[in-house]
Design an enzyme around this catalytic site. Structure first.
Site, PDB file in Angstrom:
ATOM      1  N   CYS A 133       0.863  -1.190   0.000  1.00 41.50           N
ATOM      2  CA  CYS A 133       0.000   0.000   0.000  1.00 41.50           C
ATOM      3  C   CYS A 133       0.895   1.234   0.000  1.00 41.50           C
ATOM      4  CB  CYS A 133      -0.990  -0.027   1.159  1.00 41.50           C
ATOM      5  SG  CYS A 133      -0.249   0.047   2.804  1.00 41.50           S
ATOM      6  N   ASN A 156       2.244   1.464   4.430  1.00 39.84           N
ATOM      7  CA  ASN A 156       2.541   0.179   5.115  1.00 39.84           C
ATOM      8  C   ASN A 156       2.221   0.243   6.609  1.00 39.84           C
ATOM      9  OD1 ASN A 156       5.423  -2.038   5.597  1.00 39.84           O
ATOM     10  ND2 ASN A 156       3.303  -2.583   5.223  1.00 39.84           N
ATOM     11  N   CYS A 185      -1.498   0.753   7.406  1.00 38.69           N
ATOM     12  CA  CYS A 185      -2.936   0.431   7.514  1.00 38.69           C
ATOM     13  C   CYS A 185      -3.307  -0.807   6.694  1.00 38.69           C
ATOM     14  CB  CYS A 185      -3.797   1.622   7.095  1.00 38.69           C
ATOM     15  SG  CYS A 185      -3.643   3.051   8.190  1.00 38.69           S
ATOM     16  N   ARG A 186      -3.448  -0.632   5.368  1.00 37.53           N
ATOM     17  CA  ARG A 186      -4.009  -1.700   4.555  1.00 37.53           C
ATOM     18  C   ARG A 186      -3.075  -2.899   4.385  1.00 37.53           C
ATOM     19  NH1 ARG A 186      -5.182   2.192  -0.328  1.00 37.53           N
ATOM     20  NH2 ARG A 186      -3.283   3.057   0.595  1.00 37.53           N
ATOM     21  N   SER A 187      -1.836  -2.664   3.963  1.00 37.54           N
ATOM     22  CA  SER A 187      -0.974  -3.828   3.673  1.00 37.54           C
ATOM     23  C   SER A 187      -0.561  -4.611   4.921  1.00 37.54           C
ATOM     24  CB  SER A 187       0.224  -3.462   2.791  1.00 37.54           C
ATOM     25  OG  SER A 187       1.083  -2.557   3.422  1.00 37.54           O
ATOM     26  N   ASP A 202      -8.435   3.798   1.170  1.00 35.94           N
ATOM     27  CA  ASP A 202      -7.470   4.124   2.229  1.00 35.94           C
ATOM     28  C   ASP A 202      -8.231   4.556   3.491  1.00 35.94           C
ATOM     29  OD1 ASP A 202      -5.386   4.940   3.768  1.00 35.94           O
ATOM     30  OD2 ASP A 202      -4.379   6.016   2.153  1.00 35.94           O
TER      31      ASP A 202
HETATM   32  P1  4NP Z   1      -1.854   2.845   4.138  1.00 36.30           P
HETATM   33  O1  4NP Z   1      -2.505   4.192   4.718  1.00 36.30           O
HETATM   34  O2  4NP Z   1      -1.284   3.194   2.779  1.00 36.30           O
HETATM   35  O3  4NP Z   1      -3.002   1.917   4.045  1.00 36.30           O
HETATM   36  O4  4NP Z   1      -0.796   2.428   5.122  1.00 36.30           O
HETATM   37  C1  4NP Z   1      -1.826   5.415   4.821  1.00 36.30           C
HETATM   38  C2  4NP Z   1      -1.004   5.640   5.889  1.00 36.30           C
HETATM   39  C3  4NP Z   1      -0.378   6.857   6.018  1.00 36.30           C
HETATM   40  C4  4NP Z   1      -0.573   7.841   5.084  1.00 36.30           C
HETATM   41  C5  4NP Z   1      -1.400   7.612   4.001  1.00 36.30           C
HETATM   42  C6  4NP Z   1      -2.019   6.388   3.876  1.00 36.30           C
HETATM   43  N1  4NP Z   1       0.069   9.102   5.226  1.00 36.30           N
HETATM   44  O5  4NP Z   1      -0.255  10.001   4.449  1.00 36.30           O
HETATM   45  O6  4NP Z   1       0.905   9.259   6.125  1.00 36.30           O
END
Ligand code: 4NP
Length: 154
Positions: A7, A10, A12-14, A123
């Site tokens: 993702c 790294n 939340c989703r992955s 997201d």
């Molecule tokens: P992820 O979510 O891609 O599912 O881990 C996010 C985590 C952090 C951010 C964006 C998306 N950020 O902008 O810091």
């Protein structure tokens, strides 16, 4: 089978996808490997977001041991399949592909459970209400990965 979940951050989703897949691998006694990473580097070294940890924990899956890392070109050599959560991850990973073999390893995760639709895992970082639906979407896809592979073996 070596699977990489990708993702953006790294956190939340992955990592949720890695935890769900790891749980299914253990339950099905498969000698597969799973890892996760992000295309971005902002959260490298961090544990998964607390909301992601709480969500997987509510389904009996502990992801507190995971730490964020960034996608690297060598991941194309280390993994058989690279599943990305959204189109932005897809573009960023494909941009680093060296050849068709690298490119063919990459697909949107939800194309496994909802073939041909190019659906994205939303997201949940900005919208907490998405964590449970995201968990279920990822779980459906991971179940399908196991079903396809184990079915093909038998
Ligand atoms: P992820 O979510 O891609 O599912 O881990 C996010 C985590 C952090 C951010 C964006 C998306 N950020 O902008 O810091």
């Amino acid at each position: 089978m070596k699977i990489l979940m990708v993702c953006l951050g790294n956190i939340c989703r992955s990592p949720m996808a890695e935890g769900i897949m790891r749980d299914l691998i253990e339950k099905n006694r498969l000698s597969w490997q799973v890892d996760s990473c992000g295309t971005g580097d902002w959260h490298v070294g961090e544990a998964p977001d607390r909301r992601a940890q709480r969500t997987t924990q509510s389904f009996g899956i502990d992801i507190s041991d995971l730490r964020a890392r960034q996608f690297s070109i060598t991941d194309f050599d280390l993994f058989d399949r690279i599943f990305v959560m959204d189109q932005s991850n897809y573009k960023n990973v494909l941009r680093m592909a060296r050849n068709n073999n690298d490119k063919e390893k990459v697909d949107l995760l939800l194309n496994i459970s909802i073939p041909g639709q190019n659906c994205e895992v939303a997201d949940p970082w900005y919208d907490e209400s998405l964590f449970i639906p995201v968990f279920k979407q990822i779980e459906d896809a991971c179940n399908e990965i196991i079903k396809i592979q184990v079915g093909a073996r038998n």
